[in-house]
Write a protein that holds these residues in place. Sequence first.
Motif, PDB file in Angstrom:
ATOM      1  N   ARG A   1       0.830  -1.206   0.000  1.00  0.00           N
ATOM      2  CA  ARG A   1       0.000   0.000   0.000  1.00  0.00           C
ATOM      3  C   ARG A   1       0.866   1.259   0.000  1.00  0.00           C
ATOM      4  O   ARG A   1       0.574   2.226  -0.715  1.00  0.00           O
ATOM      5  N   VAL A   2       1.957   1.219   0.765  1.00  0.00           N
ATOM      6  CA  VAL A   2       2.877   2.352   0.763  1.00  0.00           C
ATOM      7  C   VAL A   2       3.491   2.543  -0.619  1.00  0.00           C
ATOM      8  O   VAL A   2       3.631   3.672  -1.102  1.00  0.00           O
ATOM      9  N   ARG A   3       3.851   1.447  -1.269  1.00  0.00           N
ATOM     10  CA  ARG A   3       4.430   1.559  -2.608  1.00  0.00           C
ATOM     11  C   ARG A   3       3.447   2.196  -3.587  1.00  0.00           C
ATOM     12  O   ARG A   3       3.844   2.933  -4.497  1.00  0.00           O
ATOM     13  N   CYS A   4       2.140   1.943  -3.395  1.00  0.00           N
ATOM     14  CA  CYS A   4       1.132   2.496  -4.303  1.00  0.00           C
ATOM     15  C   CYS A   4       0.689   3.905  -3.913  1.00  0.00           C
ATOM     16  O   CYS A   4       0.500   4.771  -4.776  1.00  0.00           O
TER      17      CYS A   4
ATOM     18  N   LEU B   1       9.862  -5.028   1.363  1.00  0.00           N
ATOM     19  CA  LEU B   1       9.068  -5.978   0.573  1.00  0.00           C
ATOM     20  C   LEU B   1       9.940  -7.078  -0.008  1.00  0.00           C
ATOM     21  O   LEU B   1       9.605  -8.269   0.053  1.00  0.00           O
ATOM     22  N   ALA B   2      11.058  -6.679  -0.603  1.00  0.00           N
ATOM     23  CA  ALA B   2      11.949  -7.666  -1.199  1.00  0.00           C
ATOM     24  C   ALA B   2      12.491  -8.623  -0.146  1.00  0.00           C
ATOM     25  O   ALA B   2      12.625  -9.825  -0.386  1.00  0.00           O
ATOM     26  N   ALA B   3      12.812  -8.091   1.033  1.00  0.00           N
ATOM     27  CA  ALA B   3      13.339  -8.943   2.095  1.00  0.00           C
ATOM     28  C   ALA B   3      12.268  -9.869   2.656  1.00  0.00           C
ATOM     29  O   ALA B   3      12.549 -11.007   3.028  1.00  0.00           O
ATOM     30  N   ALA B   4      11.017  -9.398   2.705  1.00  0.00           N
ATOM     31  CA  ALA B   4       9.946 -10.194   3.302  1.00  0.00           C
ATOM     32  C   ALA B   4       9.414 -11.259   2.358  1.00  0.00           C
ATOM     33  O   ALA B   4       9.067 -12.365   2.784  1.00  0.00           O
TER      34      ALA B   4
ATOM     35  N   ASP C   1       7.138  -2.350  -9.766  1.00  0.00           N
ATOM     36  CA  ASP C   1       8.330  -2.295  -8.924  1.00  0.00           C
ATOM     37  C   ASP C   1       9.463  -3.136  -9.509  1.00  0.00           C
ATOM     38  O   ASP C   1      10.630  -2.751  -9.443  1.00  0.00           O
ATOM     39  N   ARG C   2       9.115  -4.286 -10.062  1.00  0.00           N
ATOM     40  CA  ARG C   2      10.153  -5.112 -10.681  1.00  0.00           C
ATOM     41  C   ARG C   2      10.809  -4.363 -11.836  1.00  0.00           C
ATOM     42  O   ARG C   2      12.040  -4.387 -11.995  1.00  0.00           O
TER      43      ARG C   2
ATOM     44  N   ALA D   1      10.965  -1.141 -12.147  1.00  0.00           N
ATOM     45  CA  ALA D   1      11.735  -0.022 -11.590  1.00  0.00           C
ATOM     46  C   ALA D   1      13.091  -0.492 -11.074  1.00  0.00           C
ATOM     47  O   ALA D   1      14.118   0.176 -11.280  1.00  0.00           O
ATOM     48  N   VAL D   2      13.102  -1.643 -10.391  1.00  0.00           N
ATOM     49  CA  VAL D   2      14.357  -2.185  -9.883  1.00  0.00           C
ATOM     50  C   VAL D   2      15.291  -2.536 -11.035  1.00  0.00           C
ATOM     51  O   VAL D   2      16.487  -2.211 -11.016  1.00  0.00           O
ATOM     52  N   ALA D   3      14.738  -3.199 -12.058  1.00  0.00           N
ATOM     53  CA  ALA D   3      15.565  -3.579 -13.212  1.00  0.00           C
ATOM     54  C   ALA D   3      16.136  -2.341 -13.902  1.00  0.00           C
ATOM     55  O   ALA D   3      17.300  -2.322 -14.314  1.00  0.00           O
ATOM     56  N   ARG D   4      15.324  -1.298 -14.020  1.00  0.00           N
ATOM     57  CA  ARG D   4      15.783  -0.069 -14.663  1.00  0.00           C
ATOM     58  C   ARG D   4      16.901   0.585 -13.834  1.00  0.00           C
ATOM     59  O   ARG D   4      17.913   1.051 -14.380  1.00  0.00           O
ATOM     60  N   LEU D   5      16.726   0.603 -12.514  1.00  0.00           N
ATOM     61  CA  LEU D   5      17.745   1.205 -11.646  1.00  0.00           C
ATOM     62  C   LEU D   5      19.056   0.430 -11.729  1.00  0.00           C
ATOM     63  O   LEU D   5      20.145   1.020 -11.761  1.00  0.00           O
ATOM     64  N   ILE D   6      18.977  -0.899 -11.792  1.00  0.00           N
ATOM     65  CA  ILE D   6      20.188  -1.709 -11.913  1.00  0.00           C
ATOM     66  C   ILE D   6      20.901  -1.397 -13.224  1.00  0.00           C
ATOM     67  O   ILE D   6      22.126  -1.252 -13.262  1.00  0.00           O
ATOM     68  N   ARG D   7      20.138  -1.303 -14.306  1.00  0.00           N
ATOM     69  CA  ARG D   7      20.767  -1.001 -15.600  1.00  0.00           C
ATOM     70  C   ARG D   7      21.476   0.349 -15.583  1.00  0.00           C
ATOM     71  O   ARG D   7      22.579   0.485 -16.119  1.00  0.00           O
ATOM     72  N   ILE D   8      20.875   1.319 -14.921  1.00  0.00           N
ATOM     73  CA  ILE D   8      21.488   2.652 -14.847  1.00  0.00           C
ATOM     74  C   ILE D   8      22.774   2.607 -14.027  1.00  0.00           C
ATOM     75  O   ILE D   8      23.814   3.134 -14.433  1.00  0.00           O
ATOM     76  N   LYS D   9      22.711   1.954 -12.873  1.00  0.00           N
ATOM     77  CA  LYS D   9      23.884   1.901 -11.996  1.00  0.00           C
ATOM     78  C   LYS D   9      24.999   1.048 -12.590  1.00  0.00           C
ATOM     79  O   LYS D   9      26.178   1.269 -12.309  1.00  0.00           O
TER      80      LYS D   9
END
Length: 449
Positions: free
Chosen positions: A167-170, A184-187, A197-198, A200-208
Amino acid sequence: MELVRDLADPARREAAWESLKSLGSAAVPSLLREMLDEASPVDWFRIKLLLHAVGPAAYDDVLAALETAPDEEARRRVSAVFRGLGAVERYVEALSHPSAAVRECAVVGIQSACSVLFGRTPAYRGDVAPVAEALVPLLADPDADVAERALLVLPMLGDVVLAPLRRVRCEGPGALRAPALTALAAAGGEEALSERDRAAVARLIRIKAIDDRAEPLEACSLSWIAVPGGDRAGIAEVLGLYGERLATFALGYSVVLHDSDDWPDHRRVYVTPEVDGWTLVLGPWCNPVDPERAEEVLGAVTALSRRYGRAQAYFFGEHGGGSGWALAEEGVVVRRHDASSRGKGQISEMGDRLPEELALHAEWTGAEEEAAEWEDTSPYMAPDLALRLGATSPFALGPRTVVRGRGVVALTPLAAEQANRRRAHTASEPAARRVRGMKSAPGGVGALR
């Protein structure tokens, strides 16, 4: 007070304990005064256990003592009592306390009473959902220690935390969105994340990954396989790795550190880019002296050497963990040695001591005889021996490391085996009895923030 002092007398201790426990909250002020008296003959730890036996009835007095603790030692002792009272509803109230120390202690108290990590049965029998809801705002607590503690504890509460985090993510608030993603990822692993979110994470990894730089891996316990060259796809083929996901050094290291804790997870590895002419595969699955993995790792190293000329596997554990290594060339095992605390006595020695081993031993000890102090030096050799043998070491990577390509996190054959068994088990069960399958192992997303 005499009853309290009787706790220091072995002959009267048991009777005094029962009498004080039966007094309940009435005994708490005297117990706290005695516990905070550093000159008392009564072991303060014994008083702590007695106050825990009193339980929630001691809460108000213990909270007051925590709020007014005169020094760090007093705060440490009272905090240890406060966290073990099992007063979950009162801990939830304390999450909004003006004192950061009290808030953090309340979070730890919730952890102690409500954690289901590693299959633990929680002491708290109430509804954990409101507890999780109350914890989520602390992910953005102004005190960094409180926020970090909330991020650690939320995944320990089980699936009940997923709904409020999603809910926080939304819906926000914005300050909570980033730590909520990590929690969330840890839980729940990757499947707990939305498609958005998946992505977004993939996009952030590609940038970094564009400007990713090698850095040393600082770990208390680490296993790795070293293969010359940069044929990541070929190495994955030999080892049976699959499901590759792009990963930066920081993310890969975060995964390895998570999987290498006290309950090693053999389902994932981090495969580095080519670093100084070598590719490293890191994770507890690579341990050449783990009794459960040693023979398979030896076979993997042998197969890799058949294809790439040579391959090496290492384990190194600080704080008494020891070392181990297995080396192969052209499909033949050259050497295996176990100087680890876990595998010692179970892993067979193979090959003679290498010149590089002897040279390192002589350099460290000044001993001319090969056998002199060998048992004292070999447990520390793995990182340095890897360098002596021409490979690179994850401990030695840094700004000057020549990097080619990209790293990935990949699944091991063990992950596939477990997934197949889970599917077979689920298919054989009635629908009403099916349980949720194994989560993707957590760890890593926080390294991207």
